[in-house]
Design a protein around this motif. Structure first.
Motif, PDB file in Angstrom:
ATOM      1  N   PRO A   1      21.235  69.755  31.449  1.00  0.00           N
ATOM      2  CA  PRO A   1      21.142  69.514  32.892  1.00  0.00           C
ATOM      3  C   PRO A   1      21.330  68.037  33.266  1.00  0.00           C
ATOM      4  O   PRO A   1      21.964  67.729  34.268  1.00  0.00           O
ATOM      5  N   LEU A   2      20.778  67.109  32.464  1.00  0.00           N
ATOM      6  CA  LEU A   2      20.879  65.690  32.825  1.00  0.00           C
ATOM      7  C   LEU A   2      22.214  65.083  32.400  1.00  0.00           C
ATOM      8  O   LEU A   2      22.877  64.402  33.180  1.00  0.00           O
ATOM      9  N   LYS A   3      22.619  65.326  31.148  1.00  0.00           N
ATOM     10  CA  LYS A   3      23.809  64.634  30.630  1.00  0.00           C
ATOM     11  C   LYS A   3      25.114  65.315  31.063  1.00  0.00           C
ATOM     12  O   LYS A   3      26.093  64.653  31.360  1.00  0.00           O
ATOM     13  N   VAL A   4      25.127  66.639  31.054  1.00  0.00           N
ATOM     14  CA  VAL A   4      26.367  67.348  31.385  1.00  0.00           C
ATOM     15  C   VAL A   4      26.461  67.605  32.885  1.00  0.00           C
ATOM     16  O   VAL A   4      27.484  67.329  33.510  1.00  0.00           O
ATOM     17  N   GLN A   5      25.367  68.100  33.451  1.00  0.00           N
ATOM     18  CA  GLN A   5      25.415  68.460  34.872  1.00  0.00           C
ATOM     19  C   GLN A   5      25.013  67.308  35.792  1.00  0.00           C
ATOM     20  O   GLN A   5      25.130  67.436  37.009  1.00  0.00           O
ATOM     21  N   LYS A   6      24.525  66.209  35.196  1.00  0.00           N
ATOM     22  CA  LYS A   6      24.167  64.992  35.964  1.00  0.00           C
ATOM     23  C   LYS A   6      23.178  65.304  37.086  1.00  0.00           C
ATOM     24  O   LYS A   6      23.313  64.808  38.215  1.00  0.00           O
ATOM     25  N   ARG A   7      22.202  66.132  36.760  1.00  0.00           N
ATOM     26  CA  ARG A   7      21.234  66.500  37.795  1.00  0.00           C
ATOM     27  C   ARG A   7      20.098  65.481  37.872  1.00  0.00           C
ATOM     28  O   ARG A   7      19.876  64.706  36.950  1.00  0.00           O
ATOM     29  N   GLU A   8      19.346  65.544  38.949  1.00  0.00           N
ATOM     30  CA  GLU A   8      18.181  64.674  39.134  1.00  0.00           C
ATOM     31  C   GLU A   8      17.082  65.086  38.153  1.00  0.00           C
ATOM     32  O   GLU A   8      16.795  66.279  37.993  1.00  0.00           O
ATOM     33  N   LEU A   9      16.422  64.076  37.569  1.00  0.00           N
ATOM     34  CA  LEU A   9      15.360  64.344  36.588  1.00  0.00           C
ATOM     35  C   LEU A   9      14.259  65.235  37.175  1.00  0.00           C
ATOM     36  O   LEU A   9      13.824  66.203  36.548  1.00  0.00           O
ATOM     37  N   LYS A  10      13.847  64.904  38.402  1.00  0.00           N
ATOM     38  CA  LYS A  10      12.702  65.613  38.987  1.00  0.00           C
ATOM     39  C   LYS A  10      13.035  67.101  39.194  1.00  0.00           C
ATOM     40  O   LYS A  10      12.256  67.981  38.838  1.00  0.00           O
ATOM     41  N   GLU A  11      14.185  67.323  39.761  1.00  0.00           N
ATOM     42  CA  GLU A  11      14.592  68.710  40.067  1.00  0.00           C
ATOM     43  C   GLU A  11      14.778  69.512  38.782  1.00  0.00           C
ATOM     44  O   GLU A  11      14.315  70.654  38.664  1.00  0.00           O
ATOM     45  N   ALA A  12      15.454  68.913  37.782  1.00  0.00           N
ATOM     46  CA  ALA A  12      15.707  69.631  36.522  1.00  0.00           C
ATOM     47  C   ALA A  12      14.396  69.896  35.782  1.00  0.00           C
ATOM     48  O   ALA A  12      14.187  70.976  35.215  1.00  0.00           O
ATOM     49  N   THR A  13      13.484  68.895  35.818  1.00  0.00           N
ATOM     50  CA  THR A  13      12.184  69.066  35.146  1.00  0.00           C
ATOM     51  C   THR A  13      11.403  70.203  35.788  1.00  0.00           C
ATOM     52  O   THR A  13      10.778  71.015  35.100  1.00  0.00           O
ATOM     53  N   GLN A  14      11.475  70.252  37.114  1.00  0.00           N
ATOM     54  CA  GLN A  14      10.772  71.331  37.826  1.00  0.00           C
ATOM     55  C   GLN A  14      11.288  72.698  37.391  1.00  0.00           C
ATOM     56  O   GLN A  14      10.510  73.614  37.125  1.00  0.00           O
ATOM     57  N   GLN A  15      12.613  72.823  37.313  1.00  0.00           N
ATOM     58  CA  GLN A  15      13.179  74.109  36.894  1.00  0.00           C
ATOM     59  C   GLN A  15      12.795  74.419  35.459  1.00  0.00           C
ATOM     60  O   GLN A  15      12.425  75.555  35.123  1.00  0.00           O
ATOM     61  N   ALA A  16      12.857  73.400  34.582  1.00  0.00           N
ATOM     62  CA  ALA A  16      12.499  73.607  33.172  1.00  0.00           C
ATOM     63  C   ALA A  16      11.060  74.104  33.063  1.00  0.00           C
ATOM     64  O   ALA A  16      10.755  75.024  32.297  1.00  0.00           O
ATOM     65  N   GLU A  17      10.178  73.506  33.860  1.00  0.00           N
ATOM     66  CA  GLU A  17       8.766  73.903  33.798  1.00  0.00           C
ATOM     67  C   GLU A  17       8.573  75.339  34.290  1.00  0.00           C
ATOM     68  O   GLU A  17       7.797  76.096  33.724  1.00  0.00           O
ATOM     69  N   GLN A  18       9.318  75.693  35.341  1.00  0.00           N
ATOM     70  CA  GLN A  18       9.219  77.086  35.831  1.00  0.00           C
ATOM     71  C   GLN A  18       9.670  78.071  34.761  1.00  0.00           C
ATOM     72  O   GLN A  18       9.044  79.112  34.537  1.00  0.00           O
ATOM     73  N   LEU A  19      10.783  77.724  34.097  1.00  0.00           N
ATOM     74  CA  LEU A  19      11.311  78.620  33.061  1.00  0.00           C
ATOM     75  C   LEU A  19      10.355  78.692  31.867  1.00  0.00           C
ATOM     76  O   LEU A  19      10.120  79.757  31.300  1.00  0.00           O
ATOM     77  N   LEU A  20       9.792  77.537  31.495  1.00  0.00           N
ATOM     78  CA  LEU A  20       8.833  77.515  30.382  1.00  0.00           C
ATOM     79  C   LEU A  20       7.612  78.378  30.709  1.00  0.00           C
ATOM     80  O   LEU A  20       7.091  79.098  29.860  1.00  0.00           O
ATOM     81  N   GLU A  21       7.188  78.280  31.940  1.00  0.00           N
ATOM     82  CA  GLU A  21       6.048  79.093  32.390  1.00  0.00           C
ATOM     83  C   GLU A  21       6.378  80.576  32.234  1.00  0.00           C
ATOM     84  O   GLU A  21       5.573  81.367  31.757  1.00  0.00           O
ATOM     85  N   ARG A  22       7.603  80.916  32.630  1.00  0.00           N
ATOM     86  CA  ARG A  22       8.024  82.313  32.600  1.00  0.00           C
ATOM     87  C   ARG A  22       7.997  82.886  31.184  1.00  0.00           C
ATOM     88  O   ARG A  22       7.726  84.058  30.987  1.00  0.00           O
ATOM     89  N   VAL A  23       8.315  82.049  30.183  1.00  0.00           N
ATOM     90  CA  VAL A  23       8.299  82.550  28.809  1.00  0.00           C
ATOM     91  C   VAL A  23       6.978  82.205  28.102  1.00  0.00           C
ATOM     92  O   VAL A  23       6.858  82.374  26.887  1.00  0.00           O
ATOM     93  N   GLY A  24       5.998  81.726  28.873  1.00  0.00           N
ATOM     94  CA  GLY A  24       4.662  81.492  28.337  1.00  0.00           C
ATOM     95  C   GLY A  24       4.543  80.277  27.435  1.00  0.00           C
ATOM     96  O   GLY A  24       3.661  80.236  26.569  1.00  0.00           O
ATOM     97  N   LEU A  25       5.387  79.271  27.630  1.00  0.00           N
ATOM     98  CA  LEU A  25       5.364  78.132  26.705  1.00  0.00           C
ATOM     99  C   LEU A  25       5.256  76.776  27.412  1.00  0.00           C
ATOM    100  O   LEU A  25       5.591  75.743  26.817  1.00  0.00           O
ATOM    101  N   LEU A  26       4.770  76.786  28.639  1.00  0.00           N
ATOM    102  CA  LEU A  26       4.710  75.521  29.375  1.00  0.00           C
ATOM    103  C   LEU A  26       3.849  74.482  28.650  1.00  0.00           C
ATOM    104  O   LEU A  26       4.186  73.301  28.596  1.00  0.00           O
ATOM    105  N   GLU A  27       2.762  74.955  28.061  1.00  0.00           N
ATOM    106  CA  GLU A  27       1.856  73.987  27.405  1.00  0.00           C
ATOM    107  C   GLU A  27       2.455  73.398  26.125  1.00  0.00           C
ATOM    108  O   GLU A  27       1.907  72.461  25.553  1.00  0.00           O
TER     109      GLU A  27
END
Ligand SMILES: Nc1ncnc2c1ncn2[C@@H]1O[C@H](COP(=O)(O)OP(=O)(O)OP(=O)(O)O)[C@@H](O)[C@H]1O
Length: 251
Positions: free
Chosen positions: A109-135
């Protein structure tokens, strides 16, 4: 997990050789948005090679692969771009060992898609939560079980927001008790309407997740059928023989 009538992928007369040896022999397949295709077939029949061709990891010698009308079998394809739309998860996770879970996920997301850190981190955290691995976001891959690593690999692919996901025997390296947790993540994606092509040897899973079963043998597609049809009345003897080998009711 129903098809929408919107054609995403069209494969026409695909032929692939390794040296003199023909490994894919005239593959034809169409995939509509929201469809879940499961590819089954004996070892060495060309399932992984086919998926790898769809992701530009293997060159093809003849035929066409069209994604939304764009031919991916030509010479001038920007695979870095295409892989943002067609994500792939492999048997062996392929996480970078020296990077944390979060850094592994954010790399694309950051290097290839050049997305904002905050936005990409938020999505990553949501996805991690969904698979039960946020912690576990600050852990390194070596601190995780095989099943956890594979769920992270799935999150990493999903964080690029692909339109199609390819899964190549993603539970094949896992201990039996970890297979279920990974299959459940994929079943969840199917329920949310993700378009997927899945190569697996898990017959119970194939039966429950697939909209269509594609049975391959010796580089060819021998039959394409609804799971109910395929698992009760396969059209070919080769498929019947293949099914006899698996106790697919177990899983
Ligand atoms: N890089 C390669 N070079 C040469 N031959 C290869 C290569 N990769 C695969 N093959 C051959 O191509 C054929 C198809 O392999 P592939 O891995 O696609 O089969 P598969 O159906 O996915 O098998 P499995 O279920 O065992 O993973 C096999 O005969 C294999 O030995």
């Amino acid at each position: 997990m129903a098809d929408s009538g919107e054609l995403l992928l069209k494969v026409t007369q695909l032929h692939k050789y390794f040296g003199e040896r023909k490994v894919l022999d005239g593959i034809e397949l169409q995939v509509e948005k929201g469809e879940v295709i499961v590819i089954l077939g004996p070892s060495g029949c060309g399932k992984s090679t086919f998926l790898r061709c769809l992701n530009g990891l293997e060159p093809v010698q003849e035929g066409a692969i069209q994604y939304r009308g764009q031919n991916l079998a030509g010479a001038a394809v920007d695979w870095r771009e295409v892989r943002q739309h067609i994500g792939m998860v492999f048997q062996n996770y392929e996480l970078f060992p020296h990077m944390t879970v979060m850094d592994n996920i954010l790399l694309g997301p950051l290097k290839v898609q050049k997305r904002e850190l905050k936005e990409a981190t938020q999505q990553a955290e949501q996805l991690l939560e969904r698979v039960g691995l946020l912690e576990r976001k600050l852990d390194y891959p070596r601190q995780l079980s095989g099943g956890q690593k594979q769920r992270i690999a799935i999150v990493r692919a999903l964080c690029m927001n692909p339109e199609i996901m390819l899964f190549d025997e993603v539970t094949a390296s896992l201990d039996p008790e970890m297979v279920r947790e990974v299959l459940d993540v994929i079943l969840g994606l199917a329920q949310q309407g993700m378009t997927m092509i899945i190569v697996t040897h898990e017959m119970g899973f194939a039966k429950s997740v697939g909209d269509r079963i594609v049975f391959m043998d010796q580089g060819k597609i021998c039959e394409i059928a609804a799971p109910q049809q395929f698992f009760t009345h396969p059209a070919t003897e080769r498929a019947q023989h293949f099914l006899d080998i698996f106790q697919y009711e177990k899983l």
